[in-house]
Design an enzyme around this catalytic site. Structure first.
Site: not given
Length: 709
Positions: A105, A37-39, A43
């Site tokens: 995403e 996931n990309h936060v 990352d």
């Protein structure tokens, strides 16, 4: 470069206190897709320290220009997301035997939750047959290099964790077009990422007071987290109050494990619950809309010898008769009396415990709610703190929620929807919650939404109909999401909210026994007319129901399913592996659940099973509005017959008879009689009180104005 890479790894690992889990699952002996996931912008950089140097990172051309120096530390390819040939470039790399790291995403989250999955990743998996390894990144969303400024409290060096989930593959289906396969693959990746996000957040041992302490640390002790009509409190005030109250109650409740709580939705109720959680006591939340005998049965069932309440509440709600009845069997403790005994020393002690962040060491972490229904005596549903916490995390894995949101909860806390979704979820997630004591003040609640800039609203179809009817079209201008549950969402209510306020209602489904939310429509996966898909972590199977074709009794299991029941005269009965909901449902190929009826909500007429829910739905379609309730009573000739209650005294059965004939429905769906009632009786949860209607029908001896068909 190797020296620089090593130095950065040591430095950043210490700064971010990085925890890793599951990296031994990754097998690079064959091509694979690693999908985190990309936060944040950090990352890929931090991941590169722990993944093998041989993997290739897929980098957006725009990002590559900004971080060209750092990208020299790892193997990468740059792609233009607007160029359709970029996917072919990645596919060539995969087929050459290399492993790709790609963020499905396609962008850094701006919501705090998972965003949509791009179809390119699914296409790569389908065409290459590569194994996919989901990685869940947590913590970096709170760093300054995330895109959540103003939405969450940020920290220069938050704790970070990387969790590798279970690998999976996507199989091609040549019977479907590639477009359909790509859409299905993206959907499968989204569901898998949501499930892995849930798994990464779950904890083995949970005490909800300790979770509130952690929420205060993450979101800021000074943040206003709870409001009601009398006050607004921060995390600090709420927790200090819980410490002080708990310390005063400890000697009073020394001999009690289960403690009755009889309070409205309010700050005081919330502080009391967290005080009891810290003490390791089991709050048994009583439904004050019930009669004295039923409440006494609840106390007997749950082993309650002390009930905590408020004198002001009892007086304002005119519930003196309840207290008089309860006082004959249990001790009544008024919180005002407890408050009067609090000394400056007690306050200092509570403050000291708060400053030391003194956690609960309780070994019993449970809560009791009571089911409404037709049982002769109410059943106690024993929910563990882990059940409630799991349900909160299940919802957070599919809905984007941030501290910029504000929830209005007018649902009673003796109802699991009002307790978990309306109270515990916002407090443990850093979302301010406005607590209102009654869902029936329709106009006041709509004005509160406007005055408080509410963004999230929970309600039943009945309550939402009332709010919408009494509201100015601009009252809900700030709402992002409305979630409906506890009863079927009526089509006219859905349409009214869309046309009058421009707001979409997301319908969900649950039960007290599942803490309560079981399935939910979301912005990422919504299908009108259904109650959405099962939440991550839930499993389901259908049990065939004799005499009913299509669908089946829904059985579920998951981390949010209760510990068991308390049965009057029998004590605690552990839950079975699968919880039987008692609902007849259908589940489509995409996992959306349609509730057909309660299995108990069938009448057997002339040997045929007739759905009372369908009788109501057809009446709504025929007459163009809601306000119908169907019940069955015994009939000497046909076994049972259906009585349809309505709040509209201008309608007649002839129109419904013609409608059924025109649409080709069975004549058995025509009620035996139509009965006018000024208002349908409601349970405290907002559901139609069918038991009261059946009692009304039976007291009338089955004599009604309309003749049978």
């Amino acid at each position: 470069m190797i020296i620089l890479h090593t130095l950065l790894k040591l430095l950043l690992t210490c700064w971010f206190r990085i925890r890793r889990k599951g990296f031994d699952r990754i097998d690079l002996s064959e091509p694979a897709l690693i999908i985190p996931n990309h936060v944040s912008l950090l990352d890929a950089i931090l991941l590169s320290f722990y993944l093998p140097r041989s993997v290739t990172y897929v980098v957006n051309t725009g990002i590559a220009k900004r971080f060209s120096l750092l990208l020299k530390l790892c193997k990468h390819i740059t792609v233009d997301p607007l160029n359709p040939y970029s996917v072919r470039k990645m596919l060539r790399v995969l087929k050459s035997g290399e492993t790709l790291v790609i963020f499905p995403e396609g962008r850094i989250t701006t919501t705090g939750g998972l965003m949509k999955m791009y179809s390119g990743v699914g296409y790569l998996a389908l065409r290459s047959g590569a194994k996919l390894y989901p990685i869940i990144i947590q913590g970096l969303e709170r760093s300054p290099l995330s895109y959540l400024k103003g939405k969450i409290k940020r920290s220069w060096f938050p704790k970070v964790s990387f969790t590798v989930g279970s690998p999976f593959t996507l199989s091609k289906n040549d019977a479907r077009s590639m477009k359909e396969q790509k859409a299905a693959a993206s959907d499968s990746i989204l569901h898998t990422m949501q499930t892995e996000l849930l798994k990464a957040r779950l904890k083995p041992d949970v005490n909800l007071f300790n979770e509130a302490l952690e929420a205060a640390r993450l979101h800021g002790a000074k943040q206003t987290i709870c409001m009601d009509v009398t006050a607004a409190v921060s995390y600090r005030t709420l927790l200090v109050s819980s410490y002080v109250l708990g310390n005063k109650l400890r000697p009073m409740l020394a001999a009690n494990q289960s403690v009755g709580v009889l309070l409205p939705t309010s700050i005081g109720h919330t502080a009391l619950l967290f005080a009891l959680f810290r003490l390791g006591k089991t709050p048994a939340i009583l439904n004050f809309s019930l009669g004295v005998q039923t409440l006494l049965d609840c106390c007997e069932t749950a082993g309650i010898y002390t009930v905590l309440t408020s004198r002001v509440f009892i007086e304002k709600a005119k519930l003196g008769h309840l207290i008089e009845g309860l006082a004959e069997k249990v001790a009544i403790v008024y919180l005002e009396d407890v408050k009067d005994t609090v000394s400056p020393g007690d306050k200092l002690s509570g403050l000291a415990h708060y400053l030391m962040r003194k956690k609960s060491t309780a070994t019993v972490n449970e809560l009791i709610l009571f089911t409404s229904g037709s049982e002769s005596k109410p059943k106690g549903v024993v929910l563990t703190h882990a059940n409630l916490y799991a349900n909160i995390q299940q919802v957070r894995s599919v809905i984007d929620l941030t501290s910029r949101d504000k929830i209005l909860n007018a649902l009673p806390m003796f109802h699991s929807f009002g307790l978990t979704a309306g109270t515990l979820l916002p407090i443990l997630s850093g979302i301010p919650a406005f607590l209102y004591p009654s869902p029936l003040h329709y106009k006041a609640i709509s004005e509160l939404c406007y005055d408080q800039d509410i963004t999230l609203l929970f309600g039943t179809s009945t309550f939402l109909a009332g709010y919408g009817k009494h509201a100015h079209p601009y009252n809900f201008y700030s709402l992002r999401y409305i979630f409906a549950g506890a009863e079927k969402l009526k089509d006219d209510v859905r349409q009214m909210w869309q046309e009058k306020f421009g707001v979409r209602i997301f319908e969900g489904y649950g039960a007290t026994e599942t803490s309560p939310i079981l399935s939910l429509n979301t912005p990422l996966a919504n299908k009108t007319g259904t109650v959405g898909r099962l939440l991550p972590g839930m499993q389901a199977q259908l049990e065939q129901v004799e005499g009913i074709a299509g669908g089946g009794n829904l059985l579920v299991r998951g981390p949010n399913v209760m510990k068991g029941y308390l049965i009057n005269g029998q004590g605690f009965i552990p839950a079975e592996e699968w919880y039987k909901t008692g609902d007849l449902v259908e589940i489509d190929a995409n996992g959306y659940i349609t509730i057909k009826s309660r299995i108990k909500r069938f009448a057997k007429i002339g040997g045929e099973m007739v759905s009372l829910n369908l009788v109501e739905d057809l009446a709504v379609q025929c007459y163009g509005h809601s306000g119908f309730a169907a019940i069955s009573v015994n009939d000497a000739r046909k076994g049972e017959r259906v009585i349809l209650y309505t709040t509209d005294d201008s309608i007649a059965l002839d129109k419904l008879r013609g409608f059924l004939a025109e649409k080709g429905f069975s004549p058995l769906l025509l009620p035996a009689s139509l009965q006018f009632i000024s208002a349908l009786p409601l349970l405290g949860s907002g559901k139609t009180d069918y038991v009261a209607l059946k009692q009304l029908a039976e007291t009338k001896g089955g004599k009604h104005d309309e003749a049978t068909a």
